[in-house]
Design a protein around this motif. Structure first.
Motif, PDB file in Angstrom:
ATOM      1  N   TYR A 124       0.831  -1.205   0.000  1.00  0.00           N
ATOM      2  CA  TYR A 124       0.000   0.000   0.000  1.00  0.00           C
ATOM      3  C   TYR A 124       0.867   1.257   0.000  1.00  0.00           C
ATOM      4  O   TYR A 124       0.573   2.231  -0.707  1.00  0.00           O
ATOM      5  N   TRP A 125       1.947   1.239   0.777  1.00  0.00           N
ATOM      6  CA  TRP A 125       2.834   2.413   0.810  1.00  0.00           C
ATOM      7  C   TRP A 125       3.470   2.659  -0.558  1.00  0.00           C
ATOM      8  O   TRP A 125       3.605   3.803  -0.992  1.00  0.00           O
ATOM      9  N   VAL A 126       3.863   1.600  -1.246  1.00  0.00           N
ATOM     10  CA  VAL A 126       4.458   1.754  -2.577  1.00  0.00           C
ATOM     11  C   VAL A 126       3.449   2.373  -3.533  1.00  0.00           C
ATOM     12  O   VAL A 126       3.802   3.266  -4.325  1.00  0.00           O
ATOM     13  N   VAL A 127       2.199   1.921  -3.477  1.00  0.00           N
ATOM     14  CA  VAL A 127       1.168   2.476  -4.360  1.00  0.00           C
ATOM     15  C   VAL A 127       0.975   3.956  -4.082  1.00  0.00           C
ATOM     16  O   VAL A 127       0.892   4.784  -5.005  1.00  0.00           O
ATOM     17  N   VAL A 128       0.905   4.322  -2.805  1.00  0.00           N
ATOM     18  CA  VAL A 128       0.711   5.725  -2.452  1.00  0.00           C
ATOM     19  C   VAL A 128       1.928   6.552  -2.836  1.00  0.00           C
ATOM     20  O   VAL A 128       1.805   7.662  -3.384  1.00  0.00           O
ATOM     21  N   ALA A 129       3.123   6.053  -2.562  1.00  0.00           N
ATOM     22  CA  ALA A 129       4.337   6.815  -2.864  1.00  0.00           C
ATOM     23  C   ALA A 129       4.515   7.030  -4.352  1.00  0.00           C
ATOM     24  O   ALA A 129       5.064   8.060  -4.778  1.00  0.00           O
ATOM     25  N   ALA A 130       4.067   6.094  -5.167  1.00  0.00           N
ATOM     26  CA  ALA A 130       4.217   6.235  -6.621  1.00  0.00           C
ATOM     27  C   ALA A 130       3.324   7.321  -7.195  1.00  0.00           C
ATOM     28  O   ALA A 130       3.523   7.734  -8.341  1.00  0.00           O
ATOM     29  N   LYS A 175       3.085  10.409  -5.875  1.00  0.00           N
ATOM     30  CA  LYS A 175       3.519  11.689  -5.344  1.00  0.00           C
ATOM     31  C   LYS A 175       4.740  12.223  -6.065  1.00  0.00           C
ATOM     32  O   LYS A 175       5.505  11.459  -6.676  1.00  0.00           O
ATOM     33  N   THR A 176       4.920  13.510  -5.962  1.00  0.00           N
ATOM     34  CA  THR A 176       6.158  14.126  -6.411  1.00  0.00           C
ATOM     35  C   THR A 176       7.231  13.934  -5.339  1.00  0.00           C
ATOM     36  O   THR A 176       6.935  13.494  -4.221  1.00  0.00           O
ATOM     37  N   SER A 177       8.464  14.292  -5.673  1.00  0.00           N
ATOM     38  CA  SER A 177       9.541  14.140  -4.686  1.00  0.00           C
ATOM     39  C   SER A 177       9.307  15.010  -3.475  1.00  0.00           C
ATOM     40  O   SER A 177       9.602  14.618  -2.336  1.00  0.00           O
ATOM     41  N   GLY A 178       8.757  16.215  -3.672  1.00  0.00           N
ATOM     42  CA  GLY A 178       8.467  17.086  -2.538  1.00  0.00           C
ATOM     43  C   GLY A 178       7.360  16.548  -1.667  1.00  0.00           C
ATOM     44  O   GLY A 178       7.466  16.535  -0.430  1.00  0.00           O
ATOM     45  N   ASP A 179       6.270  16.072  -2.290  1.00  0.00           N
ATOM     46  CA  ASP A 179       5.160  15.519  -1.515  1.00  0.00           C
ATOM     47  C   ASP A 179       5.542  14.219  -0.822  1.00  0.00           C
ATOM     48  O   ASP A 179       4.949  13.855   0.196  1.00  0.00           O
ATOM     49  N   LEU A 180       6.523  13.515  -1.360  1.00  0.00           N
ATOM     50  CA  LEU A 180       6.929  12.255  -0.757  1.00  0.00           C
ATOM     51  C   LEU A 180       7.456  12.446   0.658  1.00  0.00           C
ATOM     52  O   LEU A 180       7.288  11.572   1.522  1.00  0.00           O
ATOM     53  N   PHE A 181       8.073  13.589   0.921  1.00  0.00           N
ATOM     54  CA  PHE A 181       8.626  13.870   2.245  1.00  0.00           C
ATOM     55  C   PHE A 181       7.783  14.871   3.026  1.00  0.00           C
ATOM     56  O   PHE A 181       7.914  14.955   4.249  1.00  0.00           O
ATOM     57  N   ALA A 182       6.937  15.626   2.352  1.00  0.00           N
ATOM     58  CA  ALA A 182       6.167  16.668   3.033  1.00  0.00           C
ATOM     59  C   ALA A 182       4.801  16.191   3.495  1.00  0.00           C
ATOM     60  O   ALA A 182       4.178  16.857   4.332  1.00  0.00           O
ATOM     61  N   THR A 183       4.319  15.075   2.979  1.00  0.00           N
ATOM     62  CA  THR A 183       2.996  14.583   3.346  1.00  0.00           C
ATOM     63  C   THR A 183       3.105  13.247   4.071  1.00  0.00           C
ATOM     64  O   THR A 183       4.174  12.623   4.107  1.00  0.00           O
ATOM     65  N   ASN A 184       1.983  12.836   4.634  1.00  0.00           N
ATOM     66  CA  ASN A 184       1.928  11.541   5.329  1.00  0.00           C
ATOM     67  C   ASN A 184       2.181  10.414   4.336  1.00  0.00           C
ATOM     68  O   ASN A 184       1.620  10.398   3.245  1.00  0.00           O
ATOM     69  N   GLY A 185       3.018   9.467   4.740  1.00  0.00           N
ATOM     70  CA  GLY A 185       3.392   8.401   3.829  1.00  0.00           C
ATOM     71  C   GLY A 185       2.261   7.465   3.461  1.00  0.00           C
ATOM     72  O   GLY A 185       2.342   6.783   2.425  1.00  0.00           O
ATOM     73  N   PHE A 186       1.189   7.406   4.252  1.00  0.00           N
ATOM     74  CA  PHE A 186       0.084   6.499   3.978  1.00  0.00           C
ATOM     75  C   PHE A 186      -1.153   7.218   3.465  1.00  0.00           C
ATOM     76  O   PHE A 186      -2.216   6.613   3.359  1.00  0.00           O
ATOM     77  N   LEU A 187      -1.022   8.497   3.153  1.00  0.00           N
ATOM     78  CA  LEU A 187      -2.132   9.274   2.615  1.00  0.00           C
ATOM     79  C   LEU A 187      -1.745   9.848   1.263  1.00  0.00           C
ATOM     80  O   LEU A 187      -0.584  10.198   1.032  1.00  0.00           O
ATOM     81  N   PHE A 188      -2.722   9.953   0.371  1.00  0.00           N
ATOM     82  CA  PHE A 188      -2.463  10.506  -0.945  1.00  0.00           C
ATOM     83  C   PHE A 188      -2.260  12.020  -0.855  1.00  0.00           C
ATOM     84  O   PHE A 188      -2.888  12.694  -0.035  1.00  0.00           O
ATOM     85  N   ALA A 189      -1.382  12.519  -1.690  1.00  0.00           N
ATOM     86  CA  ALA A 189      -1.092  13.947  -1.728  1.00  0.00           C
ATOM     87  C   ALA A 189      -2.115  14.655  -2.615  1.00  0.00           C
ATOM     88  O   ALA A 189      -2.796  14.030  -3.434  1.00  0.00           O
ATOM     89  N   PRO A 190      -2.231  15.984  -2.472  1.00  0.00           N
ATOM     90  CA  PRO A 190      -3.170  16.717  -3.346  1.00  0.00           C
ATOM     91  C   PRO A 190      -2.847  16.583  -4.828  1.00  0.00           C
ATOM     92  O   PRO A 190      -3.739  16.602  -5.669  1.00  0.00           O
ATOM     93  N   HIS A 191      -1.563  16.472  -5.165  1.00  0.00           N
ATOM     94  CA  HIS A 191      -1.153  16.352  -6.559  1.00  0.00           C
ATOM     95  C   HIS A 191      -0.970  14.863  -6.895  1.00  0.00           C
ATOM     96  O   HIS A 191      -0.058  14.215  -6.381  1.00  0.00           O
ATOM     97  N   PHE A 192      -1.869  14.323  -7.733  1.00  0.00           N
ATOM     98  CA  PHE A 192      -1.824  12.918  -8.144  1.00  0.00           C
ATOM     99  C   PHE A 192      -1.053  12.835  -9.455  1.00  0.00           C
ATOM    100  O   PHE A 192      -1.551  13.214 -10.517  1.00  0.00           O
ATOM    101  N   VAL A 193       0.173  12.326  -9.382  1.00  0.00           N
ATOM    102  CA  VAL A 193       1.055  12.314 -10.557  1.00  0.00           C
ATOM    103  C   VAL A 193       1.506  10.894 -10.883  1.00  0.00           C
ATOM    104  O   VAL A 193       2.619  10.689 -11.384  1.00  0.00           O
TER     105      VAL A 193
END
Length: 302
Positions: A49-55, A57-75
């Motif tokens: 699940y973490w791999v799916v979520v991390a994939a 995100k951008t590099s900035g969102d990968l460290f700025a957001t919760n690792g188990f939650l989707f970021a606002p920018h879906f890339v």
């Protein structure tokens, strides 16, 4: 003559009440086992699940957001496109290399394990027990202990830094041979073999027509173990290969990750590549799991 006295009959329209059943409460053992299974499932599913979520995100969102939650920018699609296009499609080359190493190695190792296990289980010859003891010793030897001696040996043969340097060690599976021997002893009935010999079949034909069919559940298990082991193998290709065009996915992704400290965009490439790398294994597990449930010749001997 005396008239027969009428007898009273019981009413037939009265429905009998079903017996009252009490719902059995789960005991402590059931609760404990269920809890352990849930913990084990989470242990294996949370990283996926973490791999799916991390994939996504951008590099900035990968460290700025919760690792188990989707970021606002879906890339996600942009990340996957960049993975496939980077370096003139080098990831596709690594992907095909992994399919070659894992596919050919798993199929060949499964066949050799089936042949060796069948022979040790069904033929009595001098040195049978000694050979089986050596195989058990091979199960206890980790692959990392043999990587460096194999590299020196392959360097003398001139096949280091080639496809053969990764393929040849993958053709041997001591655990698979051990499993096939045990399974052949338990499932391959001697009556089937004798019937085939009476019909005039040779030993090779008996093995391919009867032995492999009976061993199908064990062969699928050995194949999956080899497929996952070779696909995830990192140390052996790292030692054997120096040409990046020969890398499997594991070595290639680690090469990208080593550059992420200087170029943060490699975090996106690495997470996207990891997501793509787990798809073949998931497909193999889903497709082949039905073959574990029973043999193809169940009930053939009466």
């Amino acid at each position: 003559m005396t008239a027969a006295t009428p007898t009273l009959s019981q009413p037939q329209n009265i429905a009998e009440k079903p017996p009252v059943t009490r719902r059995r409460r789960p005991d402590s053992t059931t609760i404990l086992v269920t809890g352990l299974l849930v913990v084990a499932a989470l242990y294996f599913l949370v990283p996926v699940y973490w791999v799916v979520v991390a994939a996504t995100k951008t590099s900035g969102d990968l460290f700025a957001t919760n690792g188990f939650l989707f970021a606002p920018h879906f890339v996600l699609w942009d990340n996957l496109a960049n993975v496939l296009a980077y370096g003139d499609g080098i990831f596709v080359r690594w992907f095909l290399n992994s399919i070659l190493y894992a596919g050919v190695g798993a199929v060949a190792a499964t066949y050799f394990a089936a042949a060796g296990g069948y022979a040790l289980a069904k033929y009595n010859f001098r040195g049978n027990s000694f050979i089986f003891g050596l195989i058990l010793g091979g199960v206890l030897v980790p692959g990392t202990a043999t990587a460096l001696p194999l590299f020196l040996f392959f360097s003398q043969l001139g096949i280091a830094n080639t496809y053969w340097s990764v393929l040849l060690p993958s053709l041997v599976s001591p655990f698979g041979l051990f499993l096939c021997r045990v399974y052949a002893q338990a499932t391959v009935d001697p009556a089937l073999l004798e019937a085939a010999r009476i019909d005039g079949a040779g030993e090779l034909r008996i093995f391919h027509s009867v032995g492999l069919r009976v061993l199908t559940p064990a062969l699928v298990t050995v194949f999956l173990f080899q497929l996952v082991g070779i696909w995830n193998n990192y140390f052996l290709p790292l030692v054997m290969l120096s040409d990046s065009k020969l890398f499997p996915i594991t070595v290639g992704l680690n090469n990208w990750l080593s550059q992420a400290d200087r170029l943060p965009e490699f975090y996106q490439l690495t997470t996207g590549g990891v997501l793509l790398s787990v798809i073949p294994l998931a497909i193999a597990m889903i497709v082949l799991q039905r073959f574990w449930r029973g043999g193809l010749t169940e009930g053939a001997v009466k």
